[in-house]
Design a protein around this motif. Structure first.
Motif, PDB file in Angstrom:
ATOM      1  N   ASP A  27      -0.350  -8.436  -4.667  1.00  0.00           N
ATOM      2  CA  ASP A  27      -0.444  -8.642  -3.224  1.00  0.00           C
ATOM      3  C   ASP A  27       0.924  -9.021  -2.645  1.00  0.00           C
ATOM      4  O   ASP A  27       1.614  -9.907  -3.156  1.00  0.00           O
ATOM      5  CB  ASP A  27      -1.446  -9.768  -2.953  1.00  0.00           C
ATOM      6  N   SER A  82      -3.813  -7.382   4.513  1.00  0.00           N
ATOM      7  CA  SER A  82      -4.453  -7.369   3.203  1.00  0.00           C
ATOM      8  C   SER A  82      -5.806  -6.671   3.192  1.00  0.00           C
ATOM      9  O   SER A  82      -6.063  -5.804   2.352  1.00  0.00           O
ATOM     10  CB  SER A  82      -4.613  -8.806   2.691  1.00  0.00           C
ATOM     11  N   PHE A 125      -2.234 -12.359  -6.691  1.00  0.00           N
ATOM     12  CA  PHE A 125      -1.872 -12.549  -5.287  1.00  0.00           C
ATOM     13  C   PHE A 125      -1.009 -13.778  -5.020  1.00  0.00           C
ATOM     14  O   PHE A 125      -0.786 -14.145  -3.862  1.00  0.00           O
ATOM     15  CB  PHE A 125      -3.113 -12.568  -4.386  1.00  0.00           C
TER      16      PHE A 125
END
Length: 298
Positions: free
Chosen positions: A15, A69, A206
């Motif tokens: 991420d 996201s 992430f």
């Protein structure tokens, strides 16, 4: 008799990792060689080990505004350009419209319909998730549930069948779970073992996005150095003769700590293994990730 094993794909989703410029704003630049193979910079062609290839991948998807996201992950996990369909980028967790896309087009569901498996999401879910399921869940959670694939638990983590999103296990221990610390190399060996038993394996990380939003250079340097060690070790453990390893992201962030916002930078799609040429030929935007994996596995 020679046993020919089917091709497989391991997708490492990171991420908030974009392709930025060199400079003091970019922790990947500050890490130098320790950031390889994650250290890719605008206008440069990296020398990747194990015959890897880099594809600069568009995360904006033709929609004005900064990539986010929920919409980026929904696109990666379905092959549907979610921002274009909905007309906007969506931050955080997927809304009802995006959950509908995931429930119909999840990569796990598409593979199941095609009779391709077994497939797995290698991340560990804690007791907290099952005891008090949050109202908002990640795109990955929806994608996995759409295909009826069971989640990996802390018991799987203990048995070497799962990896936490913080593969060192530091944050899961902070949550009160019992878990032995792992080095990036130990965690990589576990992920490679999981991938060896499945046609498609997804792993999600992430902490990079978190460090980017916090503009925390110390955290970013630590997270990226560990992640680079982890990826290098994964490449050393997987059977690259039959397993294509892909790494991609949903948007830029950690590559530019001069801002706490997501960036408009392209993201890296890195690929190693037998189908790396297919990845280089097929992937141009985030919407190409799932169709490329399906092409590799069918």
């Amino acid at each position: 008799m020679l046993l020919i094993l089917p091709m497989s794909v391991l997708l490492i989703f990171v991420d908030g990792l974009g392709i930025g410029t060199r400079g003091p704003h970019n922790p990947l630049h500050l890490l130098g060689d320790r950031a390889a193979p994650l250290a890719v910079f605008e206008g440069e062609e990296p020398e990747l080990s194990h015959g890897g290839v880099l594809v600069c991948t568009d995360a904006t998807l033709g929609v004005e505004g900064r990539p986010q996201s929920a919409s980026g992950q929904t696109t990666i996990l379905t092959g549907v350009n979610a921002p274009a369909r909905l007309g906007y980028h969506k931050q955080g967790f997927p809304n009802e419209a995006m959950r509908d896309i995931l429930n119909e087009h999840s990569i796990f569901l598409q593979l199941k319909r095609a009779g391709i498996g077994p497939n797995v999401f290698a991340n560990t879910y804690t007791r907290r998730f099952f005891d008090a399921r949050p109202r908002w869940v990640s795109a990955t959670t929806v994608a996995v549930e759409a295909a009826g694939i069971p989640f990996r638990t802390v018991a799987d983590l203990h048995a070497g069948r799962a990896v936490f999103h913080d593969f060192t296990n530091a944050t899961i221990r902070e949550r009160g779970e019992e878990a032995a610390p792992r080095t990036p190399e130990e965690a990589a060996a576990v992920l490679a073992s999981v991938a060896r038993e499945h046609r498609f394996t997804l792993y999600e990380h992430f902490l990079t996005d978190r460090a980017g939003h916090e503009q925390d250079f110390d955290a970013a340097l630590r997270v990226l150095a560990n992640l680079a060690r982890f990826v290098r070790a994964v490449l050393g453990h997987v059977e690259l003769a039959r397993t294509t390893v892909m790494l991609t992201s949903d948007h830029g962030n950690v590559e530019d700590l001069s801002t706490r916002n997501h960036t408009l930078n392209p993201v890296p799609t890195l690929a190693w293994g037998p189908a790396r040429g297919t990845v280089a030929r097929r992937v141009r935007t985030l919407a190409d990730v799932t169709p490329t994996i399906l092409e590799i596995l069918t």
